[in-house]
Design a protein around this motif. Structure first.
Motif, PDB file in Angstrom:
ATOM      1  N   UNK A 332       0.835  -1.214   0.000  1.00  0.00           N
ATOM      2  CA  UNK A 332       0.000   0.000   0.000  1.00  0.00           C
ATOM      3  C   UNK A 332       0.867   1.260   0.000  1.00  0.00           C
ATOM      4  N   UNK A 333       1.980   1.215   0.728  1.00  0.00           N
ATOM      5  CA  UNK A 333       2.876   2.379   0.732  1.00  0.00           C
ATOM      6  C   UNK A 333       3.384   2.681  -0.679  1.00  0.00           C
ATOM      7  N   UNK A 334       3.722   1.618  -1.414  1.00  0.00           N
ATOM      8  CA  UNK A 334       4.222   1.813  -2.783  1.00  0.00           C
ATOM      9  C   UNK A 334       3.116   2.438  -3.637  1.00  0.00           C
ATOM     10  N   UNK A 335       1.899   1.882  -3.524  1.00  0.00           N
ATOM     11  CA  UNK A 335       0.780   2.397  -4.327  1.00  0.00           C
ATOM     12  C   UNK A 335       0.441   3.839  -3.925  1.00  0.00           C
ATOM     13  N   UNK A 336       0.570   4.129  -2.632  1.00  0.00           N
ATOM     14  CA  UNK A 336       0.211   5.479  -2.159  1.00  0.00           C
ATOM     15  C   UNK A 336       1.213   6.532  -2.642  1.00  0.00           C
ATOM     16  N   UNK A 337       2.465   6.108  -2.783  1.00  0.00           N
ATOM     17  CA  UNK A 337       3.483   7.051  -3.265  1.00  0.00           C
ATOM     18  C   UNK A 337       3.054   7.618  -4.614  1.00  0.00           C
ATOM     19  N   UNK A 340      -0.139   9.861  -4.258  1.00  0.00           N
ATOM     20  CA  UNK A 340       0.151  11.187  -3.703  1.00  0.00           C
ATOM     21  C   UNK A 340       1.165  11.965  -4.552  1.00  0.00           C
ATOM     22  N   UNK A 341       1.621  11.366  -5.642  1.00  0.00           N
ATOM     23  CA  UNK A 341       2.618  11.984  -6.529  1.00  0.00           C
ATOM     24  C   UNK A 341       3.897  12.352  -5.778  1.00  0.00           C
ATOM     25  N   UNK A 342       4.343  11.468  -4.911  1.00  0.00           N
ATOM     26  CA  UNK A 342       5.622  11.697  -4.219  1.00  0.00           C
ATOM     27  C   UNK A 342       6.710  11.028  -5.047  1.00  0.00           C
ATOM     28  N   UNK A 343       7.715  11.831  -5.464  1.00  0.00           N
ATOM     29  CA  UNK A 343       8.697  11.291  -6.403  1.00  0.00           C
ATOM     30  C   UNK A 343       9.874  10.640  -5.689  1.00  0.00           C
ATOM     31  N   UNK A 344      10.128   9.400  -6.042  1.00  0.00           N
ATOM     32  CA  UNK A 344      11.152   8.600  -5.372  1.00  0.00           C
ATOM     33  C   UNK A 344      12.554   9.175  -5.552  1.00  0.00           C
ATOM     34  N   UNK A 352       8.098   9.007   4.855  1.00  0.00           N
ATOM     35  CA  UNK A 352       7.528   9.983   5.791  1.00  0.00           C
ATOM     36  C   UNK A 352       6.563  10.913   5.075  1.00  0.00           C
ATOM     37  N   UNK A 353       6.909  11.286   3.834  1.00  0.00           N
ATOM     38  CA  UNK A 353       6.024  12.185   3.078  1.00  0.00           C
ATOM     39  C   UNK A 353       4.691  11.510   2.800  1.00  0.00           C
ATOM     40  N   UNK A 354       4.756  10.241   2.419  1.00  0.00           N
ATOM     41  CA  UNK A 354       3.517   9.488   2.171  1.00  0.00           C
ATOM     42  C   UNK A 354       2.727   9.415   3.477  1.00  0.00           C
ATOM     43  N   UNK A 355       3.442   9.133   4.576  1.00  0.00           N
ATOM     44  CA  UNK A 355       2.774   8.977   5.876  1.00  0.00           C
ATOM     45  C   UNK A 355       2.067  10.266   6.299  1.00  0.00           C
TER      46      UNK A 355
END
Ligand SMILES: Nc1nc2c(ncn2[C@@H]2O[C@H](COP(=O)(O)OP(=O)(O)OP(=O)(O)O)[C@@H](O)[C@H]2O)c(=O)[nH]1
Length: 379
Positions: A332-337, A340-344, A352-355
Motif C-alpha cells: 500500500x505504501x508503494x501504491x500510495x506514493x 500522492x505523486x511523491x517522487x522517489x 515519511x512524506x507518504x505517511x
C-alpha cells in the motif's frame, strides 16, 4: 469495529515508541502543561459546571484524568461528558457509547463543533443544565461558570468559539467577539480564557489548556492518542503511525465502499485525453480545467481510495497473520506514493512524506470514520 489483534499489537508497539520518547524527556508533558494542571485543579472545585470534552473517536482513551482529583462531594449533575468530532467517528459505535454512558449514569452529549446546528443543540443543553442548577440553588441566579476541560486537541477552543458566537447572537449581546486559539497542533492553548455564552442566567465559559497525565502506562492508548492528534507527530515515527492506521483500515469494511472507484471513476488523465479529442467548445474546456484545479484534492482522495482498495482486494494473504498484514501495508505504501505523486528520485524521506499525507486524510475523515475504543462490557 473492535480493533483486530494485529492492529492492537501494532498499536502497542507504536505506543512503546511514544513512551520511550517521553522517558527520554521529549514527552508531551511540557512545563506549561504542568503549570496549567495546577491552575485548573485549583479552579475545578469552584466552577458550577464541568464540561469534559472527549474525542468521539476515542471516548475512553481521551478521558481527562485530572477530573479524578476533584474532591468527592462533586455531584454528578455538575459534570457533563461531551464527545466532540462526531463527524469523524463511526455513527453506530458512538450510539453504543452513548448508551454505555447512560447506563453509567453519566450525562453525555455528542457534538461536531464545525456544525452550527450541532453547537446550538449543545448550547441549549448547557443552558438547560444551568437553569436546573439555578432552580435547585438561587446562588446561581447571577452567573454560572462552566469550565471546558479535556486532553489536547479535542476541540475545546473550537467549541468555545462556536458557543460564544452563537450564544451572543441569541442573547443579542454587543461588544467585541473573543477568539480562543484553534490549531491542528496539540498544546496550542496556553492560558485559561473566559467567554460569555448566555444570558438569564449569565453563563461564562472557561476554555482551558489541554492536559495529559505525565505518564500513560497503556501503550495502545498512547497510539490512539497519537493517531487522533492529541500527541505531537514529532514524538512518533510517522511511518509507524501510518502503518497503524492502515492496519485499522485493512481490518475494517470501510474499503469495500470504494469498490466503484476501482472501475467507474475516470482518472484526471483520461479526462484530459478526452478533452483533447472532444468537440467541446473552448469555453467548456476552460470550465473543465477550472473544475480540475478546484478539485485537485478530491481527485487525490479518489486516487488514494482506489489505490488502497485495489491493494486490499487483490491481496490473497491472511490479514489475521502479522507477516501478511505487513506485506500488504508495504504494498500500500508503494501504491500510495504514486497516488500522492511523491517522487522517489528526488525525495529523501519518501515514506515519511507518504505517511504525513495519509495521516492528514485519515484525521480529516476522508478515509473513513472509526471509533477506536470498544465499548466496555457491562454486566
Ligand atoms: N472534524 C472536526 N474537527 C474539529 C472539530 N472540533 C475541532 N476540530 C479541529 O481539531 C483541531 C483542534 O482544535 P482546538 O480547538 O485547537 O483543540 P483544543 O482542545 O483547544 O486543543 P489544545 O490547545 O491542544 O488544548 C483543530 O484543527 C480544529 O479545527 C470537530 O467537531 N470536527
Amino acid at each position: 469495529m473492535a480493533l483486530g489483534s494485529i492492529a492492537s499489537k501494532l498499536a502497542r508497539e507504536i505506543g512503546s515508541v511514544v513512551k520511550k520518547a517521553v522517558s527520554s524527556n521529549r514527552g508531551w508533558y511540557s512545563p506549561h502543561m504542568a503549570a496549567a494542571s495546577c491552575a485548573i485543579a485549583q479552579r475545578l472545585p469552584l466552577v458550577d459546571l464541568i464540561v469534559e470534552i472527549r474525542d468521539a473517536r476515542i471516548p475512553l482513551s481521551s478521558e481527562y484524568e485530572l477530573l479524578r482529583i476533584v474532591p468527592p462531594p462533586c455531584p454528578p449533575s455538575k459534570r457533563i461528558v461531551v464527545m466532540n468530532k462526531m463527524d469523524l467517528t463511526n455513527p453506530t459505535q458512538i450510539k453504543e457509547w452513548m448508551r454505555y454512558f447512560e447506563q453509567q449514569k453519566c450525562i453525555s452529549y455528542g457534538v461536531n463543533s464545525h456544525n452550527k446546528d450541532s453547537v446550538k443543540g449543545l448550547l441549549n443543553f448547557i443552558q438547560a443544565q444551568a437553569r436546573e442548577l439555578n432552580k435547585a440553588d438561587h446562588r446561581f441566579s447571577d452567573a454560572i461558570t462552566v469550565m471546558l476541560v479535556g486532553i489536547p486537541n479535542v476541540g475545546k477552543s473550537a467549541l468555545a468559539n462556536s458557543l460564544h458566537q452563537i450564544g451572543r447572537i441569541s442573547a443579542a449581546e454587543k461588544g467585541k467577539l473573543k477568539h480562543a486559539l484553534v490549531s491542528p497542533q496539540p498544546g496550542e492553548t496556553k492560558d485559561i480564557s473566559s467567554l460569555k455564552i448566555g444570558s438569564h442566567p449569565n453563563i461564562y465559559l472557561l476554555d482551558t489548556p489541554g492536559i495529559l497525565p505525565p505518564t500513560i502506562h497503556d501503550a495502545e492508548r498512547c497510539s490512539k492518542l497519537a493517531l487522533t492528534g492529541a500527541i505531537r507527530d514529532s514524538l512518533i515515527g510517522l511511518k509507524d503511525l501510518a502503518q497503524y492506521f492502515l492496519a485499522i483500515l485493512n481490518l475494517s469494511d470501510q474499503y469495500e465502499k470504494w469498490a466503484k472507484l476501482s472501475t467507474n471513476w475516470g482518472k484526471v488523465s483520461i479526462l484530459e485525453h478526452k478533452e483533447e479529442h472532444s468537440s467541446s467548445s473552448k469555453l467548456e474546456m476552460r470550465q473543465k480545467r477550472q473544475y480540475l484545479t478546484d478539485h485537485t484534492q478530491d481527485f487525490m482522495v479518489h486516487d488514494v481510495r482506489r489505490a488502497l482498495f485495489d491493494a486490499i482486494s487483490s491481496f490473497d494473504g491472511n490479514l489475521e497473520c502479522e507477516d501478511d498484514m505487513v506485506k500488504l501495508i508495504e504494498a500500500q505504501f508503494v501504491a500510495l506514493r504514486e497516488a500522492f505523486h511523491v517522487q522517489e528520485e528526488i525525495d529523501q524521506n519518501v515514506q515519511d512524506k507518504v505517511a504525513v499525507k495519509l495521516l492528514n486524510l485519515c484525521r480529516t475523515g476522508r478515509l473513513g470514520h472509526y471509533t477506536l475504543d470498544p465499548v466496555p462490557a457491562t454486566h
